[in-house]
Design a protein around this motif. Sequence first.
Motif, mmCIF file in Angstrom:
data_model
loop_
_atom_site.group_PDB
_atom_site.id
_atom_site.type_symbol
_atom_site.label_atom_id
_atom_site.label_comp_id
_atom_site.label_asym_id
_atom_site.label_seq_id
_atom_site.Cartn_x
_atom_site.Cartn_y
_atom_site.Cartn_z
ATOM 1 N N PRO A 5 -98.380 -27.118 7.501
ATOM 2 C CA PRO A 5 -98.594 -26.214 6.363
ATOM 3 C C PRO A 5 -98.453 -26.982 5.043
ATOM 4 O O PRO A 5 -97.671 -27.923 4.945
ATOM 5 N N VAL A 6 -99.219 -26.551 4.065
ATOM 6 C CA VAL A 6 -99.142 -27.162 2.738
ATOM 7 C C VAL A 6 -97.892 -26.628 2.045
ATOM 8 O O VAL A 6 -97.714 -25.416 1.919
ATOM 9 N N LEU A 7 -97.040 -27.536 1.637
ATOM 10 C CA LEU A 7 -95.788 -27.138 0.997
ATOM 11 C C LEU A 7 -95.958 -26.888 -0.497
ATOM 12 O O LEU A 7 -95.373 -25.973 -1.054
ATOM 13 N N VAL A 8 -96.776 -27.727 -1.145
ATOM 14 C CA VAL A 8 -96.984 -27.597 -2.588
ATOM 15 C C VAL A 8 -98.480 -27.675 -2.873
ATOM 16 O O VAL A 8 -99.128 -28.657 -2.509
ATOM 17 N N ALA A 9 -99.001 -26.635 -3.508
ATOM 18 C CA ALA A 9 -100.418 -26.609 -3.879
ATOM 19 C C ALA A 9 -100.584 -25.707 -5.087
ATOM 20 O O ALA A 9 -99.860 -24.711 -5.228
ATOM 21 N N PRO A 10 -101.533 -26.037 -5.960
ATOM 22 C CA PRO A 10 -101.795 -25.131 -7.084
ATOM 23 C C PRO A 10 -102.163 -23.743 -6.563
ATOM 24 O O PRO A 10 -102.811 -23.604 -5.523
ATOM 25 N N GLU A 11 -101.727 -22.737 -7.273
ATOM 26 C CA GLU A 11 -101.979 -21.349 -6.868
ATOM 27 C C GLU A 11 -103.472 -21.075 -6.694
ATOM 28 O O GLU A 11 -103.879 -20.327 -5.811
ATOM 29 N N SER A 12 -104.305 -21.710 -7.540
ATOM 30 C CA SER A 12 -105.746 -21.485 -7.471
ATOM 31 C C SER A 12 -106.371 -22.059 -6.202
ATOM 32 O O SER A 12 -107.426 -21.618 -5.764
ATOM 33 N N MET A 13 -105.706 -23.041 -5.597
ATOM 34 C CA MET A 13 -106.259 -23.722 -4.428
ATOM 35 C C MET A 13 -105.659 -23.229 -3.106
ATOM 36 O O MET A 13 -106.297 -23.312 -2.053
ATOM 37 N N ALA A 14 -104.457 -22.714 -3.131
ATOM 38 C CA ALA A 14 -103.709 -22.352 -1.915
ATOM 39 C C ALA A 14 -104.486 -21.461 -0.931
ATOM 40 O O ALA A 14 -104.431 -21.710 0.276
ATOM 41 N N PRO A 15 -105.242 -20.445 -1.386
ATOM 42 C CA PRO A 15 -105.933 -19.587 -0.408
ATOM 43 C C PRO A 15 -107.029 -20.300 0.386
ATOM 44 O O PRO A 15 -107.505 -19.789 1.389
ATOM 45 N N PHE A 16 -107.415 -21.492 -0.055
ATOM 46 C CA PHE A 16 -108.543 -22.191 0.561
ATOM 47 C C PHE A 16 -108.109 -23.383 1.405
ATOM 48 O O PHE A 16 -108.935 -24.186 1.820
ATOM 49 N N LEU A 17 -106.807 -23.481 1.657
ATOM 50 C CA LEU A 17 -106.272 -24.582 2.450
ATOM 51 C C LEU A 17 -105.833 -24.110 3.822
ATOM 52 O O LEU A 17 -105.166 -23.088 3.950
ATOM 53 N N ARG A 18 -106.210 -24.858 4.850
ATOM 54 C CA ARG A 18 -105.753 -24.594 6.215
ATOM 55 C C ARG A 18 -104.452 -25.319 6.496
ATOM 56 O O ARG A 18 -103.708 -24.940 7.376
ATOM 57 N N GLY A 19 -104.248 -26.414 5.799
ATOM 58 C CA GLY A 19 -103.071 -27.250 6.006
ATOM 59 C C GLY A 19 -103.348 -28.628 5.432
ATOM 60 O O GLY A 19 -104.271 -28.811 4.646
#
Length: 172
Positions: free
Chosen positions: A132-146
């Motif tokens: 899982p992605v621990l730190v990501a910009p809020e704008s990008m988080a919904p588009f990350l699988r990991g």
Amino acid sequence: MLGDLDLLMGDETQELQEMEAPEGELFLKFKVATGEEFALPAVSVVEVMSIGPEKITPMPNVAPVLLGTLNLRGEIIWVADLGQFLGISPPLNLDRAELPVVAVMDQQDLLMGLAVDSIVGMEWLKTESVRPVLVAPESMAPFLRGEWVVPETGSRLPLLDQSAILRSNRWS
């Protein structure tokens, strides 16, 4: 004569047997305008093309992340600036001869072109190593699988979810 051919084929067969089969799944790696690297599953990539920006037809009254439309073998597809869509990069520099565009499709056959800054290449990656992605910009988080963490460097390689991108409410 036949014995010589058998000898040659025997060497090739032995070399093929010595080659290790790749582990994991195949992914396309690319960079956005900030230089940040991402990956997409190769099974979702329909085509990777390098096109002149003039081949993208701008459309009026659309979101700034949409560069326009492109004719892909008779099918009109939308092309978007992926880095800008993810909210992490300035607009792509379109003042160049060639622009890399990755045509992706989801399970329901929705097709779209994602313009990126550069193509890094293809790589076999183990999907069980995705965390899982621990730190990501809020704008990008919904588009990350990991993401993968590269052991040698400690760098992170985010894995994008093409279906989440293609079906996003940001397009409306």
